[in-house]
Design a protein around this motif. Structure first.
Motif, mmCIF file in Angstrom:
data_model
loop_
_atom_site.group_PDB
_atom_site.id
_atom_site.type_symbol
_atom_site.label_atom_id
_atom_site.label_comp_id
_atom_site.label_asym_id
_atom_site.label_seq_id
_atom_site.Cartn_x
_atom_site.Cartn_y
_atom_site.Cartn_z
ATOM 1 N N SER A 179 3.004 25.912 21.127
ATOM 2 C CA SER A 179 3.065 24.443 21.108
ATOM 3 C C SER A 179 2.305 23.866 19.915
ATOM 4 O O SER A 179 1.210 24.339 19.576
ATOM 5 C CB SER A 179 2.418 23.861 22.371
ATOM 6 O OG SER A 179 3.148 24.207 23.517
ATOM 7 N N ILE A 180 2.862 22.812 19.342
ATOM 8 C CA ILE A 180 2.157 22.099 18.272
ATOM 9 C C ILE A 180 0.808 21.590 18.792
ATOM 10 O O ILE A 180 -0.193 21.624 18.079
ATOM 11 C CB ILE A 180 3.042 20.953 17.741
ATOM 12 C CG1 ILE A 180 4.239 21.550 16.976
ATOM 13 C CG2 ILE A 180 2.242 20.007 16.867
ATOM 14 C CD1 ILE A 180 5.266 20.532 16.519
ATOM 15 N N ASP A 192 1.621 14.184 34.172
ATOM 16 C CA ASP A 192 3.053 14.015 33.930
ATOM 17 C C ASP A 192 3.207 12.563 33.486
ATOM 18 O O ASP A 192 2.965 11.640 34.273
ATOM 19 C CB ASP A 192 3.836 14.290 35.217
ATOM 20 C CG ASP A 192 5.325 14.054 35.046
ATOM 21 O OD1 ASP A 192 5.729 13.436 34.034
ATOM 22 O OD2 ASP A 192 6.088 14.473 35.925
ATOM 23 N N VAL A 193 3.597 12.343 32.234
ATOM 24 C CA VAL A 193 3.610 10.969 31.710
ATOM 25 C C VAL A 193 4.686 10.088 32.345
ATOM 26 O O VAL A 193 4.707 8.885 32.112
ATOM 27 C CB VAL A 193 3.729 10.925 30.163
ATOM 28 C CG1 VAL A 193 2.481 11.489 29.501
ATOM 29 C CG2 VAL A 193 4.994 11.622 29.676
ATOM 30 N N SER A 251 1.666 14.845 22.149
ATOM 31 C CA SER A 251 2.571 15.865 21.605
ATOM 32 C C SER A 251 3.611 16.208 22.662
ATOM 33 O O SER A 251 3.767 17.359 23.063
ATOM 34 C CB SER A 251 1.742 17.092 21.187
ATOM 35 O OG SER A 251 2.540 18.028 20.512
ATOM 36 N N THR A 270 6.222 13.372 15.388
ATOM 37 C CA THR A 270 7.596 12.912 15.218
ATOM 38 C C THR A 270 8.373 13.883 14.337
ATOM 39 O O THR A 270 7.861 14.937 13.950
ATOM 40 C CB THR A 270 7.600 11.472 14.657
ATOM 41 O OG1 THR A 270 8.940 10.971 14.678
ATOM 42 C CG2 THR A 270 7.036 11.391 13.241
ATOM 43 N N LYS A 276 12.660 9.059 18.503
ATOM 44 C CA LYS A 276 11.600 9.243 17.491
ATOM 45 C C LYS A 276 11.487 7.999 16.592
ATOM 46 O O LYS A 276 10.384 7.659 16.143
ATOM 47 C CB LYS A 276 11.847 10.491 16.647
ATOM 48 C CG LYS A 276 11.675 11.809 17.395
ATOM 49 C CD LYS A 276 10.278 12.013 17.938
ATOM 50 C CE LYS A 276 10.047 13.443 18.406
ATOM 51 N NZ LYS A 276 8.802 13.568 19.190
ATOM 52 N N ILE A 330 9.763 23.889 13.974
ATOM 53 C CA ILE A 330 8.946 25.044 14.378
ATOM 54 C C ILE A 330 9.530 25.577 15.681
ATOM 55 O O ILE A 330 9.870 24.786 16.569
ATOM 56 C CB ILE A 330 7.477 24.614 14.639
ATOM 57 C CG1 ILE A 330 6.856 23.970 13.395
ATOM 58 C CG2 ILE A 330 6.641 25.808 15.091
ATOM 59 C CD1 ILE A 330 5.457 23.392 13.625
ATOM 60 N N THR A 358 9.463 26.393 19.065
ATOM 61 C CA THR A 358 8.631 26.171 20.266
ATOM 62 C C THR A 358 9.570 26.060 21.465
ATOM 63 O O THR A 358 10.800 26.080 21.304
ATOM 64 C CB THR A 358 7.847 24.847 20.161
ATOM 65 O OG1 THR A 358 8.792 23.777 20.072
ATOM 66 C CG2 THR A 358 6.924 24.817 18.959
ATOM 67 N N ALA A 370 10.190 23.372 23.274
ATOM 68 C CA ALA A 370 10.993 22.147 23.149
ATOM 69 C C ALA A 370 12.125 22.353 22.134
ATOM 70 O O ALA A 370 13.258 21.914 22.358
ATOM 71 C CB ALA A 370 10.104 20.979 22.725
HETATM 72 O O1 0WD Z 1 10.313 21.734 15.582
HETATM 73 C C1 0WD Z 1 9.517 21.283 16.404
HETATM 74 N N1 0WD Z 1 9.075 22.027 17.381
HETATM 75 C C2 0WD Z 1 9.051 19.867 16.250
HETATM 76 C C3 0WD Z 1 8.462 19.219 17.303
HETATM 77 C C4 0WD Z 1 9.263 19.189 14.948
HETATM 78 C C5 0WD Z 1 8.761 17.846 14.909
HETATM 79 C C6 0WD Z 1 8.203 17.241 15.991
HETATM 80 N N2 0WD Z 1 8.066 17.922 17.176
HETATM 81 C C7 0WD Z 1 7.469 17.223 18.299
HETATM 82 C C8 0WD Z 1 8.245 17.244 19.593
HETATM 83 O O2 0WD Z 1 9.330 16.342 19.565
HETATM 84 C C9 0WD Z 1 7.157 16.821 20.557
HETATM 85 O O3 0WD Z 1 6.974 15.420 20.487
HETATM 86 O O4 0WD Z 1 6.237 17.794 18.625
HETATM 87 C C10 0WD Z 1 5.925 17.505 19.983
HETATM 88 C C11 0WD Z 1 5.530 18.796 20.660
HETATM 89 O O5 0WD Z 1 6.631 19.647 20.739
HETATM 90 P P1 0WD Z 1 6.574 21.243 20.648
HETATM 91 O O6 0WD Z 1 5.182 21.686 20.454
HETATM 92 O O7 0WD Z 1 7.636 21.641 19.711
HETATM 93 O O8 0WD Z 1 7.117 21.678 22.080
HETATM 94 P P2 0WD Z 1 6.481 22.276 23.423
HETATM 95 O O9 0WD Z 1 5.550 23.396 23.135
HETATM 96 O O10 0WD Z 1 7.640 22.562 24.320
HETATM 97 O O11 0WD Z 1 5.642 21.061 23.985
HETATM 98 C C12 0WD Z 1 6.212 19.860 24.395
HETATM 99 C C13 0WD Z 1 5.755 19.614 25.793
HETATM 100 C C14 0WD Z 1 6.614 20.061 26.947
HETATM 101 O O12 0WD Z 1 7.034 21.278 26.938
HETATM 102 P P3 0WD Z 1 8.440 21.704 27.689
HETATM 103 O O13 0WD Z 1 9.065 22.566 26.669
HETATM 104 O O14 0WD Z 1 7.957 22.370 28.903
HETATM 105 O O15 0WD Z 1 9.252 20.446 27.955
HETATM 106 O O16 0WD Z 1 5.777 18.266 26.155
HETATM 107 C C15 0WD Z 1 5.402 18.253 27.504
HETATM 108 C C16 0WD Z 1 5.733 19.586 28.092
HETATM 109 O O17 0WD Z 1 4.603 20.310 28.431
HETATM 110 N N3 0WD Z 1 6.098 17.294 28.307
HETATM 111 C C17 0WD Z 1 5.442 16.482 29.148
HETATM 112 N N4 0WD Z 1 4.121 16.331 29.368
HETATM 113 C C18 0WD Z 1 3.770 15.437 30.300
HETATM 114 N N5 0WD Z 1 4.661 14.715 30.998
HETATM 115 C C19 0WD Z 1 6.432 15.767 29.815
HETATM 116 C C20 0WD Z 1 5.989 14.850 30.789
HETATM 117 N N6 0WD Z 1 6.846 14.119 31.533
HETATM 118 N N7 0WD Z 1 7.663 16.157 29.379
HETATM 119 C C21 0WD Z 1 7.446 17.097 28.442
#
Ligand code: 0WD
Length: 256
Positions: A19-20, A64-65, A91, A146, A164, A193, A195, A197
């Protein structure tokens, strides 16, 4: 001494060691910050507790947001442990998987649109609102994550790009609201990256390949690099920067 020594920072969105948010937590810990982490659901609890431990922290809160009660409870618990708060890292993003493939106009639905905006954009304002009391008058900072899909029509990113764009507007409005209280608000626009998501985005592998072939630095960015930039933005080194979007994408956004 690190440039975040003495700062107390809440980091949301740790779901795995890819995760970021984890890149942010590790970078901020290296710079001397005290860290609190949140986890979205019980499945993630023990993993996030272990990761907090690696940052010398036992302050781990459920959040949980989508739930106002969770947001209120998290900041109440934080206020009981800390006398104030210097930073919040947002994030978090979510859109139903079927939103993130194919042509935007075919994929988008009212429900998918609303969910993406609520979880990925509104939640940033909700955290800012809930945290402003603890942050007031401390020269603190909020940072969100973002992506370039906010300003370009990136294939398959679809409704998340619109969310975004909303998030980046949120950064500007929150910066205007909170600036007079001494709080700065910025975004990091990260390159792609791998991850959890990102795995939800159709053809994500092609996005990575295209970046590696074309971007000025000829490689993708790491969570350490994004974390370092977020640490800078939360620090007093960035005291003149608010309402901005900082690209940490190995230069991809400058390409025509
Ligand atoms: O390429 C990428 N990975 C990029 C990510 C490029 C540019 C931006 N980002 C952004 C994402 O859009 C996000 O805003 O960075 C942020 C973090 O994303 P991440 O690190 O890539 O992804 P991840 O490790 O999956 O973390 C995001 C987490 C969720 O993970 P999962 O995959 O289980 O949905 O956001 C959290 C959750 O843990 N999340 C929430 N937390 C609280 N309440 C909720 C929620 N309702 N929904 C998702």
């Amino acid at each position: 001494m690190g440039f975040l020594a003495g700062k107390k920072i809440l980091i949301t969105g740790v779901a795995s060691n890819r995760s970021i948010a984890w890149g942010c937590a590790a970078a901020m810990h290296r710079q001397g910050a005290e860290i609190a982490l949140t986890y979205q659901n019980d499945k993630l609890k023990s993993r996030v507790e272990e990761m907090a431990h690696q940052c010398g922290s036992d302050l781990v809160l459920p959040l949980d947001v989508a739930q106002d009660a969770d947001i209120d409870a998290a900041f109440k618990a934080l206020g009981e442990r800390w006398d104030g708060l210097d930073g919040i890292v947002h994030s978090i993003a979510f859109a139903p998987r079927e939103q993130l493939e194919g042509d935007y106009i075919d994929a988008v639905t009212r429900e998918g649109f609303n969910t993406a905006h609520e979880i990925s954009s509104y939640s940033f304002a909700a955290l800012a609102k809930a945290g402003r009391g603890l942050m007031a008058g401390r020269n603190g900072a909020l940072v969100t994550m973002t992506y370039l899909g906010s300003v370009r029509a990136v294939p398959n990113y679809n409704v998340m790009g619109i969310a975004k764009a909303s998030l980046e507007a949120n950064v500007r409005y929150l910066a205007a609201s909170l600036g007079p209280h001494g709080t700065r608000v910025n975004a990091v626009s990260a390159g792609p990256i791998r991850t959890l998501a990102a795995a939800g985005i159709s053809n994500f592998r092609d996005m990575l390949k295209q970046v590696e072939e074309r971007t000025p630095l000829r490689r993708t960015v790491t969570i350490e690099e994004v974390g370092n930039a977020a640490a800078f933005l939360c620090s007093d080194l960035a005291s003149g920067i608010t309402g901005d979007v900082l690209y940490v994408d190995t230069g991809y956004n400058i390409l025509g």
